[in-house]
Design an enzyme around this catalytic site. Structure first.
Site, PDB file in Angstrom:
ATOM      1  N   ASP A 226     -11.632   0.075  -7.098  1.00 10.90           N
ATOM      2  CA  ASP A 226     -10.347  -0.385  -7.605  1.00 10.90           C
ATOM      3  C   ASP A 226     -10.272  -1.895  -7.635  1.00 10.90           C
ATOM      4  OD1 ASP A 226      -9.643  -0.961  -4.909  1.00 10.90           O
ATOM      5  OD2 ASP A 226      -9.129   1.165  -4.672  1.00 10.90           O
ATOM      6  N   LYS A 248      -5.543   0.188  -8.970  1.00 12.34           N
ATOM      7  CA  LYS A 248      -4.103   0.391  -8.822  1.00 12.34           C
ATOM      8  C   LYS A 248      -3.458  -0.961  -8.619  1.00 12.34           C
ATOM      9  CE  LYS A 248      -4.401   3.542  -5.644  1.00 12.34           C
ATOM     10  NZ  LYS A 248      -3.992   4.377  -4.530  1.00 12.34           N
ATOM     11  N   MET A 361       0.780  -6.097   1.716  1.00 10.10           N
ATOM     12  CA  MET A 361       1.632  -5.789   0.557  1.00 10.10           C
ATOM     13  C   MET A 361       3.032  -6.341   0.735  1.00 10.10           C
ATOM     14  SD  MET A 361       0.387  -1.807   0.420  1.00 10.10           S
ATOM     15  CE  MET A 361       0.592  -1.620   2.192  1.00 10.10           C
TER      16      MET A 361
HETATM   17  N1  SAH Z   1      -7.390  -1.047   2.852  1.00 13.49           N
HETATM   18  C1  SAH Z   1      -7.096  -2.443   2.646  1.00 13.49           C
HETATM   19  C2  SAH Z   1      -5.630  -2.696   2.397  1.00 13.49           C
HETATM   20  C3  SAH Z   1      -5.119  -2.086   1.130  1.00 13.49           C
HETATM   21  S1  SAH Z   1      -3.426  -2.426   0.873  1.00 13.49           S
HETATM   22  C4  SAH Z   1      -7.579  -3.242   3.860  1.00 13.49           C
HETATM   23  O1  SAH Z   1      -7.954  -2.664   4.874  1.00 13.49           O
HETATM   24  O2  SAH Z   1      -7.595  -4.481   3.778  1.00 13.49           O
HETATM   25  C5  SAH Z   1      -3.510  -3.830  -0.161  1.00 13.49           C
HETATM   26  C6  SAH Z   1      -3.035  -5.070   0.553  1.00 13.49           C
HETATM   27  O3  SAH Z   1      -4.042  -5.585   1.380  1.00 13.49           O
HETATM   28  C7  SAH Z   1      -2.673  -6.201  -0.357  1.00 13.49           C
HETATM   29  O4  SAH Z   1      -1.368  -6.057  -0.881  1.00 13.49           O
HETATM   30  C8  SAH Z   1      -2.761  -7.385   0.572  1.00 13.49           C
HETATM   31  O5  SAH Z   1      -1.636  -7.480   1.383  1.00 13.49           O
HETATM   32  C9  SAH Z   1      -3.917  -6.969   1.463  1.00 13.49           C
HETATM   33  N2  SAH Z   1      -5.186  -7.590   1.048  1.00 13.49           N
HETATM   34  C10 SAH Z   1      -6.291  -6.977   0.646  1.00 13.49           C
HETATM   35  N3  SAH Z   1      -7.280  -7.846   0.399  1.00 13.49           N
HETATM   36  C11 SAH Z   1      -6.774  -9.067   0.655  1.00 13.49           C
HETATM   37  C12 SAH Z   1      -7.297 -10.385   0.605  1.00 13.49           C
HETATM   38  N4  SAH Z   1      -8.559 -10.622   0.204  1.00 13.49           N
HETATM   39  N5  SAH Z   1      -6.501 -11.411   0.947  1.00 13.49           N
HETATM   40  C13 SAH Z   1      -5.235 -11.195   1.347  1.00 13.49           C
HETATM   41  N6  SAH Z   1      -4.696  -9.972   1.414  1.00 13.49           N
HETATM   42  C14 SAH Z   1      -5.432  -8.918   1.079  1.00 13.49           C
END
Ligand code: SAH
Length: 440
Positions: A226, A248, A361
């Site tokens: 994704d 998504k 998020m």
């Molecule tokens: N499973 C993922 C999270 C998915 S929810 C994890 O463990 O990181 C998606 C959210 O993750 C985004 O809205 C943001 O808040 C955060 N996120 C993911 N990658 C990021 C990044 N490189 N920098 C900052 N926030 C990030």
């Protein structure tokens, strides 16, 4: 130069003619040993007639350029030594484990870097790998006959070349290896079963991938990924693997979750090895649980590979320890998205000044988050950091407090994904930051 190239070409089985007024004694000997020919005179265009490859290695630039032009006119591949712009083909640096051959080139940018790479690969690939390639070559047809299906056959070879069969070959016990290989061919049922790997791809920097994730990516037939997964990571999959984007976005669910769940099941039932790449860690705000629930129901074998979650990755790269003896004794990962118009939590449980809060998020809900935390007892001065695209080369950190952060963000207009860290540990950023850009 010419001697070196001649040695390479002769070893590759070329019929060689050398045109030059004088040549080294070593080259003379090489030609004699390999029934090569020496035309002892200056170059002329007719020398190229009927040739397949030409190498110009004279010390005279004008001659070299002439050879290049003549060759191009006659549609013959030409290499002018040390002049990448006058080459239609190159001699890459090679690691030779005949019949296994690894070619390295920096496309003319840095021969030294190519040599360093070569040294590393030399060290990585044991000399006996040539034997292993030879062994696999000898049994290729036999295995092909026994296992007609492509995926199953690849799986068979992967297990053979990384397992005990390979060990036997590498230490010179080829008959033991052959015996085992023939035995395995009798029982190939397990090879036809599909499997799903739910793999955490980390927060962005491809170097934060686990070894296990990299290995499974290399073996997958299909890769579902994704928006949060870096293209460089998707590119680590096999070249002929099918890649399916199921990205998504907030409020724009390109592919519905139920469709993804079903797709995983369908692909596995076709006998495919499927990697489902998820940003960060699959079990942290990743809906990984839902995806494997359906697999479990269909009794499809699966594995879950943890990844570095955004909070860990972004905090480390931003120099913000999530816990610290003096500032925070606990850390909480919180979903910051809006349900309706507000973020729903039991806000009264967020009071502790010694707890770090990390909101995933949370960009859209930020005003609500800041207001609720202050309304429930967190000081307006509590430091807040917003990390944009954490761990990637575009990482940016915005700093403020519960009182000011909404304005800071309104001014800077950060782009997703963003992570919000609230708590006194954010102060440490000033001294511990080492990566990326900072805006205050
Ligand atoms: N499973 C993922 C999270 C998915 S929810 C994890 O463990 O990181 C998606 C959210 O993750 C985004 O809205 C943001 O808040 C955060 N996120 C993911 N990658 C990021 C990044 N490189 N920098 C900052 N926030 C990030």
């Amino acid at each position: 130069m010419a001697t070196r190239k001649a040695r390479l070409l002769l070893r590759a089985g070329a019929g060689l003619t050398v045109v030059a007024p004088t040549i080294t004694a070593e080259l003379q000997a090489l030609l004699a040993e390999n029934t090569g020919v020496w035309q002892q005179r200056e170059y002329r265009e007719a020398d190229l007639h009927g040739r397949t490859l030409v190498v110009a290695a004279t010390p005279d630039k004008t001659v070299n350029e002439q050879v290049f032009r003549d060759a191009v006119r006659q549609s013959i591949q030409v290499n002018v030594v040390d002049a990448p712009e006058l080459c239609t083909f190159i001699f890459p640096s090679i690691v030779d484990r005949d019949p296994l051959l690894i070619a390295i080139t920096s496309s003319g940018r840095s021969p030294v870097l190519a040599r360093i790479m070569r040294r590393k690969i030399e060290a990585l690939v044991p000399a006996a790998y040539g034997k292993l390639a030879g062994f696999a070559g000898r049994f290729r047809d036999l295995v092909k006959g026994a296992i007609p299906q492509d995926t199953a056959r690849r799986l068979f070879w992967e297990q053979a070349l990384e397992g005990t069969i390979a060990e036997h070959v590498l230490v010179g016990r080829e008959s033991a290896a052959e015996e085992q290989l023939r035995e395995r061919l009798q029982d190939t049922g397990a090879l036809y079963k599909g499997e799903v790997y739910l793999v955490g791809a980390g927060p962005g920097d491809p170097d934060l991938l686990t070894f296990k994730a990299a290995r499974l990516l290399q073996s997958a037939d299909v890769v579902l990924y994704d928006r949060l997964v870096a293209p460089a990571i998707v590119d680590m999959s096999r070249r002929d693997a099918q890649r399916i984007y199921v990205g998504k976005r907030r409020a724009d669910h390109s592919v519905e979750q139920t469709t993804i769940n079903q797709l995983l099941v369908d692909l596995a039932l076709q006998g495919k090895r499927v990697v489902r790449l998820k940003g960060g860690d699959p079990f942290i705000f990743g809906r990984g649980g839902e995806e494997i629930e359906l697999l479990a129901k269909h009794r499809i074998p699966f594995q879950v590979v943890p990844g570095i979650t955004a909070a860990n990755g972004a905090a480390c790269y931003a120099g913000i320890p999530l816990t610290h003896r003096d500032y925070a004794q606990s850390v909480r990962f919180v979903a910051g998205y809006l349900k309706g118009n507000s973020v729903e939590h039991d806000w009264s449980s967020f009071q502790s000044p010694t707890e770090t809060l990390v909101f995933y998020m949370g960009l859209v809900g930020l005003p609500d988050i800041c207001a609720q935390l202050q309304a429930h007892g967190r000081s307006p001065d509590t430091p807040v950091a917003l990390i944009e695209r954490g761990t990637t080369l575009e990482q940016k950190v915005l700093l403020g407090t519960l009182a000011t952060m909404v304005d800071v963000v309104a001014r800077a207009q950060p782009s997703a994904p963003t992570l919000i860290i609230v708590g006194n540990v954010v102060r440490l950023h000033a001294t511990l930051s080492w990566f990326g850009e900072v805006e205050v």
